[in-house]
Scaffold this motif. Structure first.
Motif, PDB file in Angstrom:
ATOM      1  N   ALA A  45     -40.861  14.877  -7.611  1.00 15.57           N
ATOM      2  CA  ALA A  45     -39.783  15.894  -7.292  1.00 15.57           C
ATOM      3  C   ALA A  45     -39.222  16.541  -8.398  1.00 15.57           C
ATOM      4  O   ALA A  45     -38.707  17.622  -8.329  1.00 15.57           O
ATOM      5  CB  ALA A  45     -38.955  15.036  -6.283  1.00 15.57           C
ATOM      6  N   TYR A  49     -38.924  20.451  -8.484  1.00 20.81           N
ATOM      7  CA  TYR A  49     -37.724  21.225  -8.460  1.00 20.81           C
ATOM      8  C   TYR A  49     -36.951  21.439  -9.867  1.00 20.81           C
ATOM      9  O   TYR A  49     -35.813  22.124  -9.480  1.00 20.81           O
ATOM     10  CB  TYR A  49     -36.863  20.611  -7.608  1.00 20.81           C
ATOM     11  CG  TYR A  49     -37.388  20.499  -6.039  1.00 20.81           C
ATOM     12  CD1 TYR A  49     -37.728  21.863  -5.208  1.00 20.81           C
ATOM     13  CD2 TYR A  49     -38.025  19.272  -5.546  1.00 20.81           C
ATOM     14  CE1 TYR A  49     -38.182  21.519  -4.015  1.00 20.81           C
ATOM     15  CE2 TYR A  49     -38.864  19.345  -4.280  1.00 20.81           C
ATOM     16  CZ  TYR A  49     -38.643  20.567  -3.528  1.00 20.81           C
ATOM     17  OH  TYR A  49     -39.378  20.423  -2.209  1.00 20.81           O
ATOM     18  N   SER A  51     -35.366  19.617 -11.638  1.00 16.46           N
ATOM     19  CA  SER A  51     -34.081  18.840 -11.341  1.00 16.46           C
ATOM     20  C   SER A  51     -33.842  17.949 -12.399  1.00 16.46           C
ATOM     21  O   SER A  51     -33.537  16.738 -12.128  1.00 16.46           O
ATOM     22  CB  SER A  51     -33.664  18.410  -9.971  1.00 16.46           C
ATOM     23  OG  SER A  51     -34.644  17.260  -9.713  1.00 16.46           O
ATOM     24  N   CYS A 106     -24.446  14.998  -8.269  1.00 12.48           N
ATOM     25  CA  CYS A 106     -24.825  16.045  -7.114  1.00 12.48           C
ATOM     26  C   CYS A 106     -23.357  16.774  -6.657  1.00 12.48           C
ATOM     27  O   CYS A 106     -23.324  17.640  -6.005  1.00 12.48           O
ATOM     28  CB  CYS A 106     -25.248  15.082  -5.987  1.00 12.48           C
ATOM     29  SG  CYS A 106     -27.005  14.715  -6.224  1.00 12.48           S
ATOM     30  N   HIS A 256     -33.705  14.744  -1.153  1.00  8.04           N
ATOM     31  CA  HIS A 256     -33.718  14.900  -2.573  1.00  8.04           C
ATOM     32  C   HIS A 256     -32.422  16.077  -2.514  1.00  8.04           C
ATOM     33  O   HIS A 256     -32.440  17.008  -1.648  1.00  8.04           O
ATOM     34  CB  HIS A 256     -35.043  15.406  -3.240  1.00  8.04           C
ATOM     35  CG  HIS A 256     -34.931  15.719  -4.539  1.00  8.04           C
ATOM     36  ND1 HIS A 256     -34.780  16.868  -5.289  1.00  8.04           N
ATOM     37  CD2 HIS A 256     -35.415  14.710  -5.580  1.00  8.04           C
ATOM     38  CE1 HIS A 256     -34.726  16.736  -6.371  1.00  8.04           C
ATOM     39  NE2 HIS A 256     -34.894  15.489  -6.601  1.00  8.04           N
ATOM     40  N   ALA A 258     -32.832  19.056  -3.924  1.00  9.49           N
ATOM     41  CA  ALA A 258     -33.440  20.131  -3.802  1.00  9.49           C
ATOM     42  C   ALA A 258     -33.285  20.734  -2.425  1.00  9.49           C
ATOM     43  O   ALA A 258     -33.423  21.908  -1.954  1.00  9.49           O
ATOM     44  CB  ALA A 258     -34.955  20.069  -4.067  1.00  9.49           C
ATOM     45  N   GLY A 262     -32.354  23.797  -3.572  1.00  8.74           N
ATOM     46  CA  GLY A 262     -34.017  24.135  -3.889  1.00  8.74           C
ATOM     47  C   GLY A 262     -34.460  24.002  -5.277  1.00  8.74           C
ATOM     48  O   GLY A 262     -34.026  22.928  -5.824  1.00  8.74           O
ATOM     49  N   LYS A 263     -34.799  25.108  -6.065  1.00  6.85           N
ATOM     50  CA  LYS A 263     -35.014  25.022  -7.183  1.00  6.85           C
ATOM     51  C   LYS A 263     -34.173  25.435  -8.515  1.00  6.85           C
ATOM     52  O   LYS A 263     -34.159  25.733  -9.262  1.00  6.85           O
ATOM     53  CB  LYS A 263     -36.514  25.649  -7.621  1.00  6.85           C
ATOM     54  CG  LYS A 263     -37.607  25.207  -7.083  1.00  6.85           C
ATOM     55  CD  LYS A 263     -38.745  26.137  -7.277  1.00  6.85           C
ATOM     56  CE  LYS A 263     -40.059  25.350  -7.024  1.00  6.85           C
ATOM     57  NZ  LYS A 263     -41.332  25.778  -7.215  1.00  6.85           N
ATOM     58  N   ASN A 264     -32.692  25.464  -7.542  1.00  8.41           N
ATOM     59  CA  ASN A 264     -31.826  26.106  -8.356  1.00  8.41           C
ATOM     60  C   ASN A 264     -31.001  24.936  -8.786  1.00  8.41           C
ATOM     61  O   ASN A 264     -29.479  25.114  -8.975  1.00  8.41           O
ATOM     62  CB  ASN A 264     -30.923  27.096  -7.607  1.00  8.41           C
ATOM     63  CG  ASN A 264     -31.767  28.324  -7.097  1.00  8.41           C
ATOM     64  OD1 ASN A 264     -32.387  28.847  -8.001  1.00  8.41           O
ATOM     65  ND2 ASN A 264     -31.684  28.750  -6.084  1.00  8.41           N
ATOM     66  N   TRP A 265     -31.363  23.761  -9.490  1.00  2.00           N
ATOM     67  CA  TRP A 265     -30.366  22.705  -9.740  1.00  2.00           C
ATOM     68  C   TRP A 265     -29.672  23.188 -10.696  1.00  2.00           C
ATOM     69  O   TRP A 265     -28.318  22.949 -10.792  1.00  2.00           O
ATOM     70  CB  TRP A 265     -31.413  21.500  -9.912  1.00  2.00           C
ATOM     71  CG  TRP A 265     -30.754  20.372 -10.586  1.00  2.00           C
ATOM     72  CD1 TRP A 265     -30.414  20.121 -11.987  1.00  2.00           C
ATOM     73  CD2 TRP A 265     -29.933  19.418  -9.805  1.00  2.00           C
ATOM     74  NE1 TRP A 265     -29.816  18.950 -11.797  1.00  2.00           N
ATOM     75  CE2 TRP A 265     -29.353  18.546 -10.725  1.00  2.00           C
ATOM     76  CE3 TRP A 265     -29.443  19.217  -8.440  1.00  2.00           C
ATOM     77  CZ2 TRP A 265     -28.520  17.501 -10.454  1.00  2.00           C
ATOM     78  CZ3 TRP A 265     -28.852  18.189  -8.270  1.00  2.00           C
ATOM     79  CH2 TRP A 265     -28.132  17.363  -9.215  1.00  2.00           C
TER      80      TRP A 265
END
Length: 279
Positions: A45, A49, A51, A106, A256, A258, A262-265
């Motif tokens: 993951a 993503y 992250s 987070c 997760h 994500a 999403g992929k913008n961590w």
């Protein structure tokens, strides 16, 4: 080296061992396999993503969990082995500090997505504050483990264990304060929810609610798991440490972050810029 370090099951009573029971093989192999699977999931993951800052502490913690249960498996046949005892004790004691670091990272993203106007502090302030607390607790636990590992006398070993307990107590206190602030932020969001808009719909999607639920369960599970770290009771350890930490890691892997970004961590600031573009 203590008088019992050269003992075997044939020459010494089990009451003289570092744990007064032979760790159950099936249960410990189960947890080792579970954390190994979660480790693979976190790496997958994290790469998918991107992250990285979340993946690194989670992977470190999961590796320590695997090593800790490996130490317990070794104790099954060698309950008098101080090395196996240290592997189990130090790894399972320190591992949750890395999971809480992931949770702390987070909250800044959550605040950025749901609105900084509802937060008492800037997103980065929460991250810096609680990650610093996590580092302090980790240093205390590592120092205690180091003292315990090099001590020749039982009294010095006890001192090392007490230092580790101090680190755990500090970590529990930090996690409780974090939970209170996170819940308070959630209440402020619910009370001050703005009129429905495309952005608000994005913020309220089921995926993001699932992640928030997972983060909450993970936080509460870790708080419960800390209390059995040094217990000389296998049932208590398997339930309060093994099960609670497993639940936390399953939530942080299956649900997760994500799901939230999403992929913008990246960073809260980058997420904020993306949200501005979407408005």
């Amino acid at each position: 080296m203590s008088d019992t370090d050269n003992c075997t099951l044939q020459t010494c009573p089990l009451s003289d061992a570092y744990v007064e029971y032979r760790p159950n093989m099936a249960g410990n192999i189960f947890y080792l396999a579970l954390f190994a699977i979660l480790l693979i999931g976190q790496i997958g993951a994290g790469v998918m993503y991107r992250s990285w800052s979340f993946m690194l502490p989670m992977v470190a913690g999961l590796i320590l969990e695997v090593l800790g249960y490996l130490g317990r498996i070794l104790l099954h046949n060698k309950p008098f082995s101080f090395d196996a005892f240290l592997i189990y004790l130090i790894c399972l004691t320190i591992a949750p500090a890395f999971f809480t670091a992931g949770i702390y990272l987070c909250l800044g993203r959550v605040i950025t997505v749901y609105g900084e106007e509802f937060s008492r502090l800037k997103p980065r302030t929460y991250t810096y504050l609680f990650v610093t607390c996590d580092l302090i607790s980790l240093v205390l636990q590592a120092a205690g483990g180091a003292v315990t590992s090099i001590a020749d006398e039982q009294s010095l070993r006890d001192t090392g264990v007490n230092i580790m307990i101090a680190g755990l107590v500090f970590q529990v206190a930090s996690l409780v304060v974090f939970s209170v602030l996170a819940i308070e932020y959630g209440v402020r969001v619910l009370r001050g929810r703005r009129l429905h808009s495309p952005t608000q719909e994005r913020r309220s999607s089921w995926m993001r609610r699932s992640f928030l639920l997972g983060m909450y369960i993970a936080s509460e599970s870790l708080e419960g798991g800390f209390h059995s770290k040094l217990a000389n009771n296998e049932v208590a350890l398997m339930i309060l440490e093994g099960a609670m930490v497993s639940i936390a890691c399953i939530c942080l892997t299956g649900l997760h972050p994500a799901l939230l970004v999403g992929k913008n961590w990246r960073t809260p600031q980058a997420i904020a810029r993306d949200l501005e573009v979407e408005k």
